[in-house]
Design a protein around this motif. Structure first.
Motif, PDB file in Angstrom:
ATOM      1  N   ASN A   1       0.827  -1.202   0.000  1.00  0.00           N
ATOM      2  CA  ASN A   1       0.000   0.000   0.000  1.00  0.00           C
ATOM      3  C   ASN A   1       0.865   1.257   0.000  1.00  0.00           C
ATOM      4  O   ASN A   1       0.542   2.237  -0.669  1.00  0.00           O
ATOM      5  CB  ASN A   1      -0.958  -0.008   1.194  1.00  0.00           C
ATOM      6  CG  ASN A   1      -2.028   1.036   1.060  1.00  0.00           C
ATOM      7  OD1 ASN A   1      -2.635   1.180  -0.012  1.00  0.00           O
ATOM      8  ND2 ASN A   1      -2.268   1.778   2.121  1.00  0.00           N
ATOM      9  N   LEU A   2       1.973   1.230   0.718  1.00  0.00           N
ATOM     10  CA  LEU A   2       2.895   2.364   0.744  1.00  0.00           C
ATOM     11  C   LEU A   2       3.453   2.633  -0.653  1.00  0.00           C
ATOM     12  O   LEU A   2       3.536   3.788  -1.077  1.00  0.00           O
ATOM     13  CB  LEU A   2       4.031   2.076   1.733  1.00  0.00           C
ATOM     14  CG  LEU A   2       4.987   3.212   2.033  1.00  0.00           C
ATOM     15  CD1 LEU A   2       4.261   4.379   2.690  1.00  0.00           C
ATOM     16  CD2 LEU A   2       6.105   2.707   2.946  1.00  0.00           C
ATOM     17  N   VAL A   3       3.801   1.587  -1.379  1.00  0.00           N
ATOM     18  CA  VAL A   3       4.283   1.748  -2.754  1.00  0.00           C
ATOM     19  C   VAL A   3       3.190   2.351  -3.611  1.00  0.00           C
ATOM     20  O   VAL A   3       3.424   3.296  -4.375  1.00  0.00           O
ATOM     21  CB  VAL A   3       4.753   0.395  -3.339  1.00  0.00           C
ATOM     22  CG1 VAL A   3       5.023   0.520  -4.829  1.00  0.00           C
ATOM     23  CG2 VAL A   3       5.988  -0.111  -2.606  1.00  0.00           C
ATOM     24  N   ARG A   4       1.977   1.842  -3.481  1.00  0.00           N
ATOM     25  CA  ARG A   4       0.830   2.346  -4.252  1.00  0.00           C
ATOM     26  C   ARG A   4       0.627   3.849  -3.992  1.00  0.00           C
ATOM     27  O   ARG A   4       0.477   4.638  -4.930  1.00  0.00           O
ATOM     28  CB  ARG A   4      -0.420   1.552  -3.856  1.00  0.00           C
ATOM     29  CG  ARG A   4      -1.565   1.657  -4.790  1.00  0.00           C
ATOM     30  CD  ARG A   4      -2.700   0.686  -4.415  1.00  0.00           C
ATOM     31  NE  ARG A   4      -2.421  -0.651  -4.944  1.00  0.00           N
ATOM     32  CZ  ARG A   4      -2.097  -1.719  -4.199  1.00  0.00           C
ATOM     33  NH1 ARG A   4      -2.039  -1.641  -2.896  1.00  0.00           N
ATOM     34  NH2 ARG A   4      -1.858  -2.885  -4.765  1.00  0.00           N
ATOM     35  N   ILE A   5       0.653   4.249  -2.732  1.00  0.00           N
ATOM     36  CA  ILE A   5       0.467   5.655  -2.370  1.00  0.00           C
ATOM     37  C   ILE A   5       1.608   6.506  -2.914  1.00  0.00           C
ATOM     38  O   ILE A   5       1.385   7.596  -3.467  1.00  0.00           O
ATOM     39  CB  ILE A   5       0.343   5.812  -0.835  1.00  0.00           C
ATOM     40  CG1 ILE A   5      -0.967   5.193  -0.349  1.00  0.00           C
ATOM     41  CG2 ILE A   5       0.439   7.270  -0.423  1.00  0.00           C
ATOM     42  CD1 ILE A   5      -1.051   5.028   1.157  1.00  0.00           C
ATOM     43  N   ALA A   6       2.848   6.032  -2.770  1.00  0.00           N
ATOM     44  CA  ALA A   6       4.006   6.800  -3.239  1.00  0.00           C
ATOM     45  C   ALA A   6       3.971   6.992  -4.752  1.00  0.00           C
ATOM     46  O   ALA A   6       4.288   8.078  -5.249  1.00  0.00           O
ATOM     47  CB  ALA A   6       5.295   6.114  -2.812  1.00  0.00           C
ATOM     48  N   LEU A   7       3.568   5.969  -5.493  1.00  0.00           N
ATOM     49  CA  LEU A   7       3.448   6.108  -6.945  1.00  0.00           C
ATOM     50  C   LEU A   7       2.387   7.145  -7.301  1.00  0.00           C
ATOM     51  O   LEU A   7       2.600   8.002  -8.162  1.00  0.00           O
ATOM     52  CB  LEU A   7       3.103   4.760  -7.578  1.00  0.00           C
ATOM     53  CG  LEU A   7       4.214   3.713  -7.597  1.00  0.00           C
ATOM     54  CD1 LEU A   7       3.653   2.342  -7.951  1.00  0.00           C
ATOM     55  CD2 LEU A   7       5.330   4.112  -8.556  1.00  0.00           C
TER      56      LEU A   7
ATOM     57  N   THR B   1       8.154  10.235   3.836  1.00  0.00           N
ATOM     58  CA  THR B   1       8.678  11.296   2.981  1.00  0.00           C
ATOM     59  C   THR B   1       9.914  10.824   2.235  1.00  0.00           C
ATOM     60  O   THR B   1      10.056  11.053   1.034  1.00  0.00           O
ATOM     61  CB  THR B   1       8.999  12.549   3.814  1.00  0.00           C
ATOM     62  OG1 THR B   1       7.815  12.943   4.507  1.00  0.00           O
ATOM     63  CG2 THR B   1       9.484  13.692   2.947  1.00  0.00           C
ATOM     64  N   GLN B   2      10.815  10.131   2.941  1.00  0.00           N
ATOM     65  CA  GLN B   2      12.010   9.598   2.289  1.00  0.00           C
ATOM     66  C   GLN B   2      11.628   8.531   1.268  1.00  0.00           C
ATOM     67  O   GLN B   2      12.187   8.464   0.180  1.00  0.00           O
ATOM     68  CB  GLN B   2      12.963   8.988   3.318  1.00  0.00           C
ATOM     69  CG  GLN B   2      13.644  10.007   4.195  1.00  0.00           C
ATOM     70  CD  GLN B   2      14.505   9.320   5.252  1.00  0.00           C
ATOM     71  OE1 GLN B   2      14.226   8.209   5.680  1.00  0.00           O
ATOM     72  NE2 GLN B   2      15.551  10.000   5.670  1.00  0.00           N
ATOM     73  N   PHE B   3      10.669   7.688   1.629  1.00  0.00           N
ATOM     74  CA  PHE B   3      10.236   6.629   0.729  1.00  0.00           C
ATOM     75  C   PHE B   3       9.617   7.229  -0.531  1.00  0.00           C
ATOM     76  O   PHE B   3       9.922   6.805  -1.647  1.00  0.00           O
ATOM     77  CB  PHE B   3       9.255   5.698   1.428  1.00  0.00           C
ATOM     78  CG  PHE B   3       8.806   4.564   0.556  1.00  0.00           C
ATOM     79  CD1 PHE B   3       9.670   3.534   0.248  1.00  0.00           C
ATOM     80  CD2 PHE B   3       7.531   4.533   0.032  1.00  0.00           C
ATOM     81  CE1 PHE B   3       9.273   2.491  -0.574  1.00  0.00           C
ATOM     82  CE2 PHE B   3       7.124   3.494  -0.786  1.00  0.00           C
ATOM     83  CZ  PHE B   3       8.001   2.472  -1.086  1.00  0.00           C
ATOM     84  N   ALA B   4       8.752   8.210  -0.372  1.00  0.00           N
ATOM     85  CA  ALA B   4       8.120   8.860  -1.519  1.00  0.00           C
ATOM     86  C   ALA B   4       9.176   9.516  -2.406  1.00  0.00           C
ATOM     87  O   ALA B   4       9.072   9.485  -3.635  1.00  0.00           O
ATOM     88  CB  ALA B   4       7.084   9.882  -1.053  1.00  0.00           C
TER      89      ALA B   4
END
Length: 151
Positions: free
Chosen positions: A23-29, A126-129
């Motif tokens: 889900n974190l990947v989905r949101i960051a994309l 924030t770093q991940f995004a």
């Protein structure tokens, strides 16, 4: 008056066993406005089935990019990466390792197996995004995808 054709979204296959991380990947994309279709599978065996269009994945598209977690059940990321890079029909698909492991031997082994990149998932969103944004800027703006996919 002519109409401009909408570009096709990039097809991304995400291999991730943790739903929260997927889900974190989905949101960051989405937040980085990376125009893509994200396909998620929970382990390496499902990833191989997706790529070979087997079982539930008979209609799966050929991905433009694979995002790969290393630590998964059934078939881990290293085994998956080795299988993909040994397959003549799949080896041209770029694989970026996206994992929490920052162990030097994992980084080296991933590149030796044919990974095109290695991103360590930070805990901070924030770093991940930002890492996903850099990935998007590089892969989808600069990289020429190999010809001959049969989407």
């Amino acid at each position: 008056m002519s109409t401009l054709e909408q570009p096709s979204p990039f097809e991304i296959l995400l291999l991730e066993d943790e739903p929260a991380d997927a889900n974190l990947v989905r949101i960051a994309l989405r937040e980085n406005k990376i125009f893509c279709c994200l396909h998620h599978v929970p382990d390496g065996l499902a990833g191989v089935e997706f790529l070979r269009r087997q079982g539930n994945y008979a209609d799966a598209p050929r991905p433009d990019l694979i995002l790969l977690d290393l630590n998964m059940p059934r078939m881990n990321g290293r085994e998956f990466l080795a299988a993909v890079k040994a397959d003549e029909q799949l080896k041209s698909i770029p694989v970026v390792v996206l994992t929490t492991s920052d162990v030097h031997r994992d980084v080296v082994a991933s590149y030796q197996l044919g990974a095109a990149g290695y991103i360590t998932k930070p805990v901070d969103f924030t770093q991940f995004a930002s890492a996903i944004n850099q990935l998007g800027n590089y892969w989808f703006a600069l990289v020429q995808l190999p010809p001959g996919d049969d989407r």
